[in-house]
Design an enzyme around this catalytic site. Sequence first.
Site, PDB file in Angstrom:
ATOM      1  N   ILE B 104      43.450  47.771  58.454  1.00  0.00           N
ATOM      2  CA  ILE B 104      43.872  48.402  59.825  1.00  0.00           C
ATOM      3  C   ILE B 104      43.373  47.874  61.147  1.00  0.00           C
ATOM      4  CG2 ILE B 104      42.517  50.311  59.887  1.00  0.00           C
ATOM      5  CD1 ILE B 104      46.207  50.240  61.142  1.00  0.00           C
ATOM      6  N   GLU B 162      45.973  57.663  57.638  1.00  0.00           N
ATOM      7  CA  GLU B 162      44.834  58.457  56.920  1.00  0.00           C
ATOM      8  C   GLU B 162      44.158  57.684  55.987  1.00  0.00           C
ATOM      9  OE1 GLU B 162      45.837  58.292  53.398  1.00  0.00           O
ATOM     10  OE2 GLU B 162      47.674  57.284  54.394  1.00  0.00           O
ATOM     11  N   GLY B 289      47.880  52.606  53.192  1.00  0.00           N
ATOM     12  CA  GLY B 289      47.551  53.923  54.176  1.00  0.00           C
ATOM     13  C   GLY B 289      46.975  53.184  55.062  1.00  0.00           C
ATOM     14  N   GLU B 290      46.008  54.114  55.842  1.00  0.00           N
ATOM     15  CA  GLU B 290      45.331  53.539  56.832  1.00  0.00           C
ATOM     16  C   GLU B 290      46.186  53.314  58.395  1.00  0.00           C
ATOM     17  OE1 GLU B 290      43.278  49.682  56.128  1.00  0.00           O
ATOM     18  OE2 GLU B 290      42.233  50.706  54.381  1.00  0.00           O
ATOM     19  N   ALA B 291      47.328  53.866  58.194  1.00  0.00           N
ATOM     20  CA  ALA B 291      48.454  53.605  59.402  1.00  0.00           C
ATOM     21  C   ALA B 291      48.789  51.980  59.341  1.00  0.00           C
ATOM     22  CB  ALA B 291      47.676  53.967  60.584  1.00  0.00           C
TER      23      ALA B 291
END
Lengths: 324, 324
Positions: B104, B162, B289-291
Amino acid sequence: MSQFTSIADLRAACGDLPSGDAAAAAAVGTRLAQLTKPPRSLGRLEDVVAWLAQWPGRSPPRLDRVDVLVFAGMHGVTTQGISAYPSEVTAQMVANFAAGGAAINQLARVAGAKLRVEALSLDQPTADFTMQQAMDEAAFLAAVAAGYDAVSADCDLVCLGEMGIGNTTAAAALAAALFGGDGARWAGRGTGIDDRGLARKQAVIDKAAALGGRELAAILGAALAARLRRIPVVLDGFVCCAAVAPLKKLNAEALSHALAGHVSAEAGHRILLNELGLRPLLDLDMRLGEASGAALAVLLLRAALACHTGMATFSEAEVSDKSP
Amino acid sequence: MSQFTSIADLRAACGDLPSGDAAAAAAVGTRLAQLTKPPRSLGRLEDVVAWLAQWPGRSPPRLDRVDVLVFAGMHGVTTQGISAYPSEVTAQMVANFAAGGAAINQLARVAGAKLRVEALSLDQPTADFTMQQAMDEAAFLAAVAAGYDAVSADCDLVCLGEMGIGNTTAAAALAAALFGGDGARWAGRGTGIDDRGLARKQAVIDKAAALGGRELAAILGAALAARLRRIPVVLDGFVCCAAVAPLKKLNAEALSHALAGHVSAEAGHRILLNELGLRPLLDLDMRLGEASGAALAVLLLRAALACHTGMATFSEAEVSDKSP
């Protein structure tokens, strides 16, 4: 310079194409396995980095120079009423490209790519291919050569696209000739033809004999040049994919260096990608041409490369790897 | 500051949400119709510009400040062996975010976005929700408030994401509670659990009672704050979408300001997007994830906006419009 003096020459060149460098792709895979993420969790972003590395044989790959090549041509078949726009729009859009006002100007800039537009004998439309051969072998080879010579050996990636009022009809006729099916299978609405126009377009495709278009031939030449120079290629929409389809027919591996930037809203594109064995990166209901979908895909390639080169490894970041 | 002192308060706030500005969206449509391209030919790139304009009520919209908010939480349910990674990876990855080494970090930089990571009481994992309530109301509201307060009123766009080992299990349990179905419908492989782990995960989801996770609650709070401030939101993957799903249950229009950045490879995400009525922009087999998927989508939004603001109109470029 393009060295093809006959269609037989061109066919012969497709029989002996360079392969990618498996070692470079494997080196990408080795690094990917060490980066702080679950295996395969970047999905296709991982695949495209390996693909970018494989063709030039360089790991990590680079995207320092990305060229967007847009070829424009005029189509005699437009007299049959198969497009929503008059054929003079082709030249007007070439002027718009030069002035920086088209979608592809914005997209190429955002993608950090250099746009090059090649207008191909706009004062000499191809013949109406429902009546006669669209062009003779010399004209075809000249267009192939124009595309071939537009690919710079210094490029890290080439995006291919087109502009030509009437060219979704030429592309559909080409797809039908190569993969079977009639106008109903391959005709879409192009720039926005109405129902009656679509029926005319289907009939025109069914009547097609020797067909094509200068910009389609140029795209074929450019894709072939890129392969011979081991430069990866991003294809745009239906017309672009139809243009390179003959390469696939000549050699099942001829498009291994090509990525489908997107699937367009033009009806036949999804079918054609399936015939070509290409899975598009984007699916955004676009149907503009101009290499617009290919240029957008470059954004994802740059993001993928940024992850690949910028991320920390598990050991660098002191992150625990997967439990045994 | 978040003003919710009870879950009843929070529910009440969802009953009265601001709408978008139809005039701003219409102004975008008017300009799109004048740009040198066939109508609708930029597909979803056209839709997203209207959507970006609609929420702040600004045409053309701007993307000067884009924030990526990543919330991290610890899950007691990890003791059930439902993740491929040990739970300490959550804190290690938060450190990796701070050091700039995660995916990210690279994606936010490429997207021209500011990354902000909020670690939520990592020293206090939620309780194992197969045994007891994951957290009490006060802990839930504190997490909602942390998300709510992380949204700056100065933002033009917020991406939500997240990090939390075990949180696809919490998300699946939440989706099952909201939309029905059992662990087999909603459990996926998360970071890469094997077949036996997947069976355990399904059983855990089926046993879930009061459930959730701090980072999920924070995402809910952030999505609500953005709506109240009329800031458009890009959602990330399965966990992020499960986190905001309660808003949709409370108010069918509560996610109108939210765009699904992508559909992930996590099994339940496609089903969940369908339940939420969201069509993802990207489909790249990602599951990090992690945006990460949300940040990638920002690249497309920037490209869409560049076309919208940079293209010439038919009259400026002297291009003939569609034939009558």
